[in-house]
Design a protein around this motif. Structure first.
Motif, PDB file in Angstrom:
ATOM      1  N   TYR A 117      19.782   4.775  -1.850  1.00  0.00           N
ATOM      2  CA  TYR A 117      18.701   3.917  -1.340  1.00  0.00           C
ATOM      3  C   TYR A 117      17.334   4.309  -1.887  1.00  0.00           C
ATOM      4  CZ  TYR A 117      18.207   7.800   1.977  1.00  0.00           C
ATOM      5  OH  TYR A 117      18.052   9.039   2.533  1.00  0.00           O
ATOM      6  N   LYS A 118      17.243   5.436  -2.551  1.00  0.00           N
ATOM      7  CA  LYS A 118      15.952   5.913  -3.064  1.00  0.00           C
ATOM      8  C   LYS A 118      15.890   5.817  -4.590  1.00  0.00           C
ATOM      9  CE  LYS A 118      12.149   7.665  -1.265  1.00  0.00           C
ATOM     10  NZ  LYS A 118      11.332   6.861  -0.345  1.00  0.00           N
ATOM     11  N   GLN A 119      16.892   5.183  -5.194  1.00  0.00           N
ATOM     12  CA  GLN A 119      16.971   5.215  -6.646  1.00  0.00           C
ATOM     13  C   GLN A 119      16.229   4.075  -7.330  1.00  0.00           C
ATOM     14  OE1 GLN A 119      21.033   5.750  -7.854  1.00  0.00           O
ATOM     15  NE2 GLN A 119      21.209   7.726  -6.827  1.00  0.00           N
ATOM     16  N   GLY A 120      15.408   3.345  -6.581  1.00  0.00           N
ATOM     17  CA  GLY A 120      14.673   2.231  -7.184  1.00  0.00           C
ATOM     18  C   GLY A 120      13.760   2.656  -8.306  1.00  0.00           C
ATOM     19  N   PRO A 137       0.809  -1.210   0.000  1.00  0.00           N
ATOM     20  CA  PRO A 137       0.000   0.000   0.000  1.00  0.00           C
ATOM     21  C   PRO A 137       0.848   1.269   0.000  1.00  0.00           C
ATOM     22  CG  PRO A 137       0.072  -0.924   2.208  1.00  0.00           C
ATOM     23  CD  PRO A 137       0.765  -1.905   1.297  1.00  0.00           C
ATOM     24  N   GLY A 138       0.218   2.347  -0.459  1.00  0.00           N
ATOM     25  CA  GLY A 138       0.929   3.608  -0.525  1.00  0.00           C
ATOM     26  C   GLY A 138      -0.025   4.755  -0.766  1.00  0.00           C
ATOM     27  N   ARG A 139       0.550   5.928  -0.874  1.00  0.00           N
ATOM     28  CA  ARG A 139      -0.202   7.158  -1.159  1.00  0.00           C
ATOM     29  C   ARG A 139       0.156   7.601  -2.574  1.00  0.00           C
ATOM     30  NH1 ARG A 139      -4.264   9.933   1.090  1.00  0.00           N
ATOM     31  NH2 ARG A 139      -3.303   9.886   3.155  1.00  0.00           N
ATOM     32  N   HIS A 140      -0.855   7.756  -3.428  1.00  0.00           N
ATOM     33  CA  HIS A 140      -0.597   8.305  -4.753  1.00  0.00           C
ATOM     34  C   HIS A 140      -0.262   9.797  -4.663  1.00  0.00           C
ATOM     35  CE1 HIS A 140      -1.742   4.998  -7.314  1.00  0.00           C
ATOM     36  NE2 HIS A 140      -3.002   4.970  -6.933  1.00  0.00           N
ATOM     37  N   GLY A 141       0.599  10.299  -5.577  1.00  0.00           N
ATOM     38  CA  GLY A 141       0.689  11.730  -5.811  1.00  0.00           C
ATOM     39  C   GLY A 141      -0.543  12.134  -6.609  1.00  0.00           C
ATOM     40  N   GLY A 158      16.622   6.674 -17.720  1.00  0.00           N
ATOM     41  CA  GLY A 158      15.599   7.288 -16.884  1.00  0.00           C
ATOM     42  C   GLY A 158      16.196   8.079 -15.734  1.00  0.00           C
ATOM     43  N   PHE A 159      15.462   9.067 -15.302  1.00  0.00           N
ATOM     44  CA  PHE A 159      15.852   9.757 -14.073  1.00  0.00           C
ATOM     45  C   PHE A 159      14.602  10.307 -13.420  1.00  0.00           C
ATOM     46  CE2 PHE A 159      15.609  13.280 -17.007  1.00  0.00           C
ATOM     47  CZ  PHE A 159      15.145  14.335 -16.248  1.00  0.00           C
ATOM     48  N   SER A 160      14.693  10.513 -12.124  1.00  0.00           N
ATOM     49  CA  SER A 160      13.604  11.117 -11.369  1.00  0.00           C
ATOM     50  C   SER A 160      14.204  12.002 -10.299  1.00  0.00           C
ATOM     51  CB  SER A 160      12.737  10.030 -10.700  1.00  0.00           C
ATOM     52  OG  SER A 160      12.126   9.213 -11.666  1.00  0.00           O
ATOM     53  N   TYR A 161      13.392  12.919  -9.786  1.00  0.00           N
ATOM     54  CA  TYR A 161      13.853  13.799  -8.718  1.00  0.00           C
ATOM     55  C   TYR A 161      12.815  13.867  -7.606  1.00  0.00           C
ATOM     56  CZ  TYR A 161      10.651  17.094 -10.992  1.00  0.00           C
ATOM     57  OH  TYR A 161       9.531  17.669 -11.530  1.00  0.00           O
ATOM     58  N   THR A 162      13.280  14.217  -6.428  1.00  0.00           N
ATOM     59  CA  THR A 162      12.378  14.534  -5.328  1.00  0.00           C
ATOM     60  C   THR A 162      12.158  16.042  -5.258  1.00  0.00           C
ATOM     61  OG1 THR A 162      13.193  12.621  -4.109  1.00  0.00           O
ATOM     62  CG2 THR A 162      11.970  14.270  -2.852  1.00  0.00           C
ATOM     63  N   PHE A 214       3.543   9.072  -3.520  1.00  0.00           N
ATOM     64  CA  PHE A 214       3.856  10.349  -2.872  1.00  0.00           C
ATOM     65  C   PHE A 214       5.007  10.213  -1.885  1.00  0.00           C
ATOM     66  CE2 PHE A 214       2.366  14.246  -0.478  1.00  0.00           C
ATOM     67  CZ  PHE A 214       2.552  15.113  -1.537  1.00  0.00           C
ATOM     68  N   TRP A 215       5.278   8.972  -1.457  1.00  0.00           N
ATOM     69  CA  TRP A 215       6.388   8.728  -0.546  1.00  0.00           C
ATOM     70  C   TRP A 215       7.651   8.318  -1.304  1.00  0.00           C
ATOM     71  CZ3 TRP A 215       2.707   4.854   2.255  1.00  0.00           C
ATOM     72  CH2 TRP A 215       1.643   5.565   2.820  1.00  0.00           C
ATOM     73  N   GLY A 216       7.582   8.321  -2.626  1.00  0.00           N
ATOM     74  CA  GLY A 216       8.761   8.013  -3.428  1.00  0.00           C
ATOM     75  C   GLY A 216       9.118   6.541  -3.490  1.00  0.00           C
ATOM     76  N   ASN A 217       8.184   5.665  -3.118  1.00  0.00           N
ATOM     77  CA  ASN A 217       8.479   4.236  -3.232  1.00  0.00           C
ATOM     78  C   ASN A 217       8.470   3.819  -4.700  1.00  0.00           C
ATOM     79  OD1 ASN A 217       8.913   3.487  -0.535  1.00  0.00           O
ATOM     80  ND2 ASN A 217       6.710   3.483  -0.140  1.00  0.00           N
TER      81      ASN A 217
END
Ligand SMILES: [Fe+2]
Length: 387
Positions: free
Chosen positions: A376-379, A268-272, A361-365, A318-321
């Protein structure tokens, strides 16, 4: 706040605008006829290959209520529903969607549906006796997105179970929430769905204007259906809504206790997007089911459209998972009106997975950070990082 291309950047990190900034140079023809007045997504007609196994999943585990069943089909509803069903499980040779069914306001809207689709040459078939038990006069079409859609009005009435507290399990599924479709060409699908009378509430784009996904509504929630770009036409998921987040956690606990945790694909999680709390499951045929709760009201005519940057790591979670790759690649076939699978066309524009996961690919917070996200957040964007 800053404004760019008619969109205003908010302190939440996404943009808002009055009309969705989505345009297509490959539109389906727009009928001159008035579209049917659609109330809401009503039910999905879903073909499964092992009816008994599907019954265990949807009835024994998820707790959907059986309105009626026979050797060939099971008619299920959520606890707040007052029409005959929200989901038909139909035994068949190929796991696929037979119809996305929408309820319309009046019987005359069925005449409008026939005229609307016939005008542009879509296949249209009306059955005064209905296509399923519990539903009367209804119209099925294969629409310009290649999807089998139904429009219905007459429906058998059943008791709402909302007050039947003894029947309500901890993981209670209260309502049918939405459908989610996978079209290869999202702007084309959005244009068609707007012509049908839907409004865009949120979307995901990049700086070049490639549209990866869009959410569209009739009832005043974030969506009745969404377009998730991918090979298609296919069905990405069907979603049921709960009242509270704890109902979703109860579903997770039940799956764990039953040693069925392998049915959990994501969350489970929170959508953006939509701000809703979510869980994605896979049924015994691999059909994806979302359990969803607490999106927001969208019913005002000037409801602002939210646009997310595809590289924003909080848009899907929304938690970046990380989003598991299967969530991007897997979806269910859809059928024509004879029960044959619709051919699947490849998406030609960049895929959301390709631009957010893997070597390119790339993403940012935080968009202005010069530093990459911590290892640890680059999944989200390094394939294999989450393994
Ligand atoms: Fe969804």
């Amino acid at each position: 706040m800053s404004t760019h291309d008619g969109k205003t950047l908010t302190s939440s990190g996404f943009y808002v605008s009055q009309e969705a900034p989505i345009h297509t140079d490959n539109p389906a023809p727009t009928p001159q006829a008035t579209p049917p007045d659609i109330l809401r997504c009503a039910y999905m007609d879903l073909v499964v290959t092992d009816l008994a196994a599907s019954r265990v999943f949807y009835v024994d585990i998820l707790g959907l209520y059986v309105t009626e069943e026979d050797d060939e089909a099971i008619y299920l509803r959520s606890t707040e529903e007052f029409i005959h069903h929200n989901l038909v499980l139909r035994q068949g040779p190929i796991a696929a969607v037979a119809a996305f069914s929408y309820r319309v306001r009046t019987p005359e809207d069925l005449d409008r549906a026939v005229a609307f689709y016939s005008e542009i040459g879509c296949r249209v078939e009306r059955r005064p006796e209905g296509w399923t038990k519990g539903i009367g006069d209804s119209v099925r079409v294969v629409d310009p997105r290649g999807s089998p859609c139904e429009f219905c009005h007459q429906a058998g009435r059943v008791g709402r179970l909302a007050w039947r507290s003894a029947l309500r399990p901890p993981g209670e599924l209260g309502r049918l929430g939405h459908f989610n479709q996978a079209p290869p060409d999202v702007p084309r699908a959005v244009k068609w769905t707007r012509d049908l009378g839907f409004r865009v509430t949120e979307d995901i784009q990049d700086d070049e204007g490639t549209v990866y996904a869009a959410w569209m509504r009739r009832k005043p929630t974030v969506h009745d259906t969404a377009m998730t770009g991918g090979d298609g036409p296919r069905m990405h998921h069907i979603a049921f809504s709960t009242h509270e987040k704890h109902n979703i956690l109860a579903v997770c606990d039940k799956l764990g206790a039953l040693r069925r945790s392998d049915a959990i694909e994501r969350g489970p999680g929170r959508h953006g997007v939509s701000n809703a709390f979510y869980l994605y499951l896979r049924d015994p045929d691999g059909h994806r089911v979302e359990i969803y709760t607490q999106d927001y009201y969208t019913g005002d005519p000037d409801n602002p459209v939210v646009t997310w940057d595809v590289h924003d790591n909080q848009r899907r979670d929304f938690w970046g998972n990380p989003v598991v790759p299967s969530w991007y690649t897997d979806a269910s076939l859809v059928l024509d009106l004879d029960g044959n699978p619709q051919p699947v066309l490849a998406r030609t524009e960049a895929s959301e997975m390709a631009v957010t996961i893997g070597a390119d690919g790339f993403s940012y917070t935080r968009p202005d950070d010069d530093e990459p996200m911590p290892e640890y957040k680059q999944g989200e964007y390094k394939l294999g990082n989450q393994l």
